[in-house]
Enzyme design. Sequence first.
Site, PDB file in Angstrom:
ATOM      1  N   LYS A 131      -5.910 -13.201  10.595  1.00  0.00           N
ATOM      2  CA  LYS A 131      -6.975 -13.211   9.407  1.00  0.00           C
ATOM      3  C   LYS A 131      -6.757 -13.862   8.516  1.00  0.00           C
ATOM      4  CE  LYS A 131      -9.871 -10.097   6.861  1.00  0.00           C
ATOM      5  NZ  LYS A 131      -9.729  -8.687   6.387  1.00  0.00           N
ATOM      6  N   HIS A 132      -5.020 -14.221   7.684  1.00  0.00           N
ATOM      7  CA  HIS A 132      -4.763 -14.218   6.173  1.00  0.00           C
ATOM      8  C   HIS A 132      -3.387 -15.720   6.782  1.00  0.00           C
ATOM      9  CE1 HIS A 132      -7.119 -10.813   4.134  1.00  0.00           C
ATOM     10  NE2 HIS A 132      -5.880 -10.304   5.658  1.00  0.00           N
ATOM     11  N   GLN A 175       0.862  -1.436  -0.056  1.00  0.00           N
ATOM     12  CA  GLN A 175       0.205  -0.108  -0.125  1.00  0.00           C
ATOM     13  C   GLN A 175       0.871   1.479   0.220  1.00  0.00           C
ATOM     14  OE1 GLN A 175      -2.044   0.036   3.420  1.00  0.00           O
ATOM     15  NE2 GLN A 175      -0.854  -0.303   4.751  1.00  0.00           N
ATOM     16  N   HIS A 232      -3.038  -9.456  13.578  1.00  0.00           N
ATOM     17  CA  HIS A 232      -4.550  -9.193  12.934  1.00  0.00           C
ATOM     18  C   HIS A 232      -4.066 -10.275  11.081  1.00  0.00           C
ATOM     19  CE1 HIS A 232      -7.982  -7.292  10.379  1.00  0.00           C
ATOM     20  NE2 HIS A 232      -6.793  -7.456   9.406  1.00  0.00           N
ATOM     21  N   GLU A 233      -3.239  -9.561  10.634  1.00  0.00           N
ATOM     22  CA  GLU A 233      -3.120 -10.058   9.209  1.00  0.00           C
ATOM     23  C   GLU A 233      -2.200 -11.873   9.458  1.00  0.00           C
ATOM     24  OE1 GLU A 233      -2.644  -8.523   6.384  1.00  0.00           O
ATOM     25  OE2 GLU A 233      -4.211  -7.003   7.273  1.00  0.00           O
ATOM     26  N   HIS A 284       0.734  -4.636   2.903  1.00  0.00           N
ATOM     27  CA  HIS A 284      -0.525  -4.484   3.462  1.00  0.00           C
ATOM     28  C   HIS A 284      -0.444  -6.921   4.114  1.00  0.00           C
ATOM     29  CE1 HIS A 284      -4.820  -4.265   3.426  1.00  0.00           C
ATOM     30  NE2 HIS A 284      -4.854  -4.071   4.968  1.00  0.00           N
TER      31      HIS A 284
END
Length: 248
Positions: free
Chosen positions: A129-130, A36, A125-126, A63
């Site tokens: 989530k991923h 990003q 978080h990354e 990101h």
Amino acid sequence: MKMINSSIIAIKFLMLVTLAKICVSQDFDFFYFVQQWPGSSCDTKQGCCFPQTGRPASNFTIHGLWPNYNHGSFPSNCKSVENAFEESKMSDIIPRAEASWAALSCPSKKKTNSTNSDNMKLWKHEWEKHGTCSYSVLDQHAYFDFTLNLKDHIDLLQILLNKGIKPDGDKYSVEKIREAIKEATGFEAGIRCNTDASGNSQLNEIVLCVDKSAASESFIECPILPDANCPEDVEFPIFGVSQFIDTA
Ligand code: U2P
């Protein structure tokens, strides 16, 4: 009675482990590697905040690395007991991640007294989530290490600068941005836009694809490009100190 109870506990434990394994082995088809432009995240109505470590460099930042399906949707939050995020596994990665994978979102005023964005919160978080959905290929340390290596393999800002596409607040053709990346990498990139506080579309993210095996830091043709939510021409904003809410 005691034996029945321990058998029940053993069965429950086995069921939990099986469930965890099913989550962990969740399949996917390829990765999106998403970078990003910080100037665009900062130009939104929400603005942005410095991480504790200071203002990130005027460069694209990571990101995330997102496992995806060929048909366009993506698995998320494949959390299990085995792949819980552990800060200790980040220790040798932190200096590189602070430089290339910085958090810009301002913290919620209700939840914290801090005015700084929180890098560890973004990485957690990354991962959750991923990263957890590609755990069968990359464990937590490998996930961050591999993603940071990908960043080192491509200098998006230089690729754009070479074609006269500069973060100077002017508008540039999305087609020209795509062509510049195709010429430099050989691959079609996904371009994601957002809108600034006055509603102008701006270049927000550049997406390249990576093979699901994560065997090398090279790119592949995207089986499907992310939603092209950009008009023909988009602003490439300056990334300036004045954009930050916090100037600590
Ligand atoms: O687009 C908003 C957020 O949705 C998640 N996203 C989007 C497209 C896609 O192909 N995969 C995907 O995960 C991202 O969520 P985040 O990682 O920021 O929580 C994206 O920012």
